[in-house]
Design a protein around this motif. Structure first.
Motif, PDB file in Angstrom:
ATOM      1  N   VAL A  12       0.841  -1.198   0.000  1.00  0.00           N
ATOM      2  CA  VAL A  12       0.000   0.000   0.000  1.00  0.00           C
ATOM      3  C   VAL A  12       0.876   1.247   0.000  1.00  0.00           C
ATOM      4  N   ALA A  13       1.928   1.252   0.815  1.00  0.00           N
ATOM      5  CA  ALA A  13       2.829   2.410   0.867  1.00  0.00           C
ATOM      6  C   ALA A  13       3.513   2.628  -0.476  1.00  0.00           C
ATOM      7  N   ALA A  14       3.904   1.557  -1.127  1.00  0.00           N
ATOM      8  CA  ALA A  14       4.553   1.683  -2.436  1.00  0.00           C
ATOM      9  C   ALA A  14       3.579   2.188  -3.489  1.00  0.00           C
ATOM     10  N   GLY A  15       2.334   1.818  -3.382  1.00  0.00           N
ATOM     11  CA  GLY A  15       1.331   2.271  -4.335  1.00  0.00           C
ATOM     12  C   GLY A  15       0.997   3.738  -4.185  1.00  0.00           C
ATOM     13  N   LEU A  16       1.195   4.294  -3.000  1.00  0.00           N
ATOM     14  CA  LEU A  16       0.862   5.693  -2.749  1.00  0.00           C
ATOM     15  C   LEU A  16       2.019   6.644  -3.022  1.00  0.00           C
ATOM     16  N   THR A  17       3.199   6.117  -3.218  1.00  0.00           N
ATOM     17  CA  THR A  17       4.371   6.968  -3.416  1.00  0.00           C
ATOM     18  C   THR A  17       4.561   7.261  -4.900  1.00  0.00           C
ATOM     19  N   PRO A  18       4.994   8.474  -5.246  1.00  0.00           N
ATOM     20  CA  PRO A  18       5.215   8.802  -6.654  1.00  0.00           C
ATOM     21  C   PRO A  18       6.430   8.089  -7.246  1.00  0.00           C
ATOM     22  N   GLY A  19       6.550   8.120  -8.559  1.00  0.00           N
ATOM     23  CA  GLY A  19       7.516   7.414  -9.389  1.00  0.00           C
ATOM     24  C   GLY A  19       8.896   7.123  -8.847  1.00  0.00           C
ATOM     25  N   ALA A  20       9.790   8.103  -8.828  1.00  0.00           N
ATOM     26  CA  ALA A  20      11.182   7.856  -8.442  1.00  0.00           C
ATOM     27  C   ALA A  20      11.285   7.427  -6.988  1.00  0.00           C
ATOM     28  N   ALA A  21      10.470   8.010  -6.144  1.00  0.00           N
ATOM     29  CA  ALA A  21      10.511   7.645  -4.729  1.00  0.00           C
ATOM     30  C   ALA A  21      10.072   6.203  -4.542  1.00  0.00           C
ATOM     31  N   ARG A  22       9.074   5.774  -5.311  1.00  0.00           N
ATOM     32  CA  ARG A  22       8.591   4.403  -5.197  1.00  0.00           C
ATOM     33  C   ARG A  22       9.686   3.438  -5.617  1.00  0.00           C
ATOM     34  N   ALA A  23      10.351   3.722  -6.710  1.00  0.00           N
ATOM     35  CA  ALA A  23      11.410   2.830  -7.193  1.00  0.00           C
ATOM     36  C   ALA A  23      12.541   2.743  -6.185  1.00  0.00           C
ATOM     37  N   GLY A  24      12.923   3.853  -5.620  1.00  0.00           N
ATOM     38  CA  GLY A  24      13.995   3.845  -4.628  1.00  0.00           C
ATOM     39  C   GLY A  24      13.592   3.116  -3.370  1.00  0.00           C
ATOM     40  N   CYS A  25      12.343   3.292  -2.951  1.00  0.00           N
ATOM     41  CA  CYS A  25      11.870   2.644  -1.728  1.00  0.00           C
ATOM     42  C   CYS A  25      11.793   1.137  -1.912  1.00  0.00           C
ATOM     43  N   LEU A  26      11.275   0.696  -3.026  1.00  0.00           N
ATOM     44  CA  LEU A  26      11.143  -0.745  -3.251  1.00  0.00           C
ATOM     45  C   LEU A  26      12.501  -1.428  -3.332  1.00  0.00           C
ATOM     46  N   ALA A  27      13.422  -0.836  -4.063  1.00  0.00           N
ATOM     47  CA  ALA A  27      14.754  -1.432  -4.183  1.00  0.00           C
ATOM     48  C   ALA A  27      15.475  -1.417  -2.836  1.00  0.00           C
ATOM     49  N   GLY A  28      15.383  -0.297  -2.133  1.00  0.00           N
ATOM     50  CA  GLY A  28      16.033  -0.193  -0.829  1.00  0.00           C
ATOM     51  C   GLY A  28      15.420  -1.132   0.195  1.00  0.00           C
ATOM     52  N   ALA A  29      14.094  -1.258   0.165  1.00  0.00           N
ATOM     53  CA  ALA A  29      13.420  -2.140   1.114  1.00  0.00           C
ATOM     54  C   ALA A  29      13.784  -3.596   0.856  1.00  0.00           C
ATOM     55  N   ALA A  30      13.906  -3.956  -0.403  1.00  0.00           N
ATOM     56  CA  ALA A  30      14.280  -5.336  -0.727  1.00  0.00           C
ATOM     57  C   ALA A  30      15.688  -5.649  -0.214  1.00  0.00           C
ATOM     58  N   MET A  31      16.622  -4.759  -0.499  1.00  0.00           N
ATOM     59  CA  MET A  31      17.999  -4.994  -0.048  1.00  0.00           C
ATOM     60  C   MET A  31      18.110  -4.897   1.471  1.00  0.00           C
ATOM     61  N   GLY A  32      17.441  -3.917   2.063  1.00  0.00           N
ATOM     62  CA  GLY A  32      17.489  -3.756   3.515  1.00  0.00           C
ATOM     63  C   GLY A  32      16.831  -4.914   4.245  1.00  0.00           C
TER      64      GLY A  32
END
Length: 85
Positions: A12-32
């Motif tokens: 849900v959080a990823a769906g609400l975040t805009p483009g570049a921020a979403r991509a950075g959050c998803l990649a960072g969350a996966a690695m973290g």
């Protein structure tokens, strides 16, 4: 139940975040998340921290890209002879 709630919250959080921020959050969350799990079963904490860092890095990269585009669009005044005194 708890194991199903956390991925839903991230989705849900990823769906609400805009483009570049979403991509950075998803990649960072996966690695973290992976790093946190390996470091001592703290995958949730690692995913949250990774999302924050990934968001920051994506935002920084987007601003650098915008600055480079702005700089490239600005005409330079180096075409004439230089007049130094």
């Amino acid at each position: 139940m708890k194991s199903l709630l956390l991925p839903a919250v991230f989705a849900v959080a990823a769906g609400l975040t805009p483009g570049a921020a979403r991509a950075g959050c998803l990649a960072g969350a996966a690695m973290g998340g992976v790093a946190g799990h390996v470091a001592g079963h703290h995958g949730t904490l690692g995913a949250a921290a990774g999302c924050a860092v990934g968001h920051h890095e994506a935002k920084k990269k987007a601003s650098e890209k915008q600055a480079a585009q702005t700089h490239a669009a600005t005409p330079s005044n180096q075409s004439g002879p230089s007049q130094t005194q």
